[in-house]
Design a protein around this motif. Sequence first.
Motif: not given
Lengths: 138, 80
Positions: A116-117, A120-124, A131, A133-136
């Motif tokens: 998770k840290k 390089p993968i992202w999710k919206k 909509e 983008w999810v922040s960590p």
Amino acid sequence: MNEMKILSTPLNIQACIDKIISPQSGGIDMFIGTVRDSTKGRTVKHLEYEAYESMAVKEMQKIVDEAFKKWPVQNILIHHRTGILKPGETAVVIAVSAAHRDAAFDACRYIIETLKKTVPIWKKEVFEDGEEWVSPNP
Amino acid sequence: MKVTILSFGSIREIFGNKFTEIEVPDTTTVDSLKALLESKYPRIKGIASYMVAINDEYASGDSTIKQSDEIAVIPPVCGG
């Protein structure tokens, strides 16, 4: 043995188990990340996952190498989805087999937390009314 | 020199494309590339701690960019 994959098709949990199970292992610990249907009271329609695939696989390899150094584990598998996922669908599978359970639990936890840290993968999140983008998580 | 920047997630949406061509001085560091991108796309300043990767590896601010490098802009990651 280890296997890291970014996949745009549904993850097959049983197939993941079959890949890492071995007679030398006394157990398998598995983390299955699934899509939740709400965030802070907002209804999630679906998530859109995006990956920088070549780099993601390299970063996963670093995590796996580190896990093998830190714990006596036998096999490690990481499968991560890309594309559109609906609530209840599987986004990630981490599976670790080891002779003894402590190592499997610890390595599995380490792998998902580090993924998770660094990977390089992202999710919206796509809601009914917008909509984001999810922040960590901190 | 002209370099192509790969972008993802929130930054890809700001750039408007996965691949963006940009003209940079022949000697350019990651920090100076970020400054250039931020002047062209001020909205990326709002993205906390985005990183630059060179050839699939996170790069430090003083790393130098070559034209043949694969350069990617990485917003905060959030897999799982």
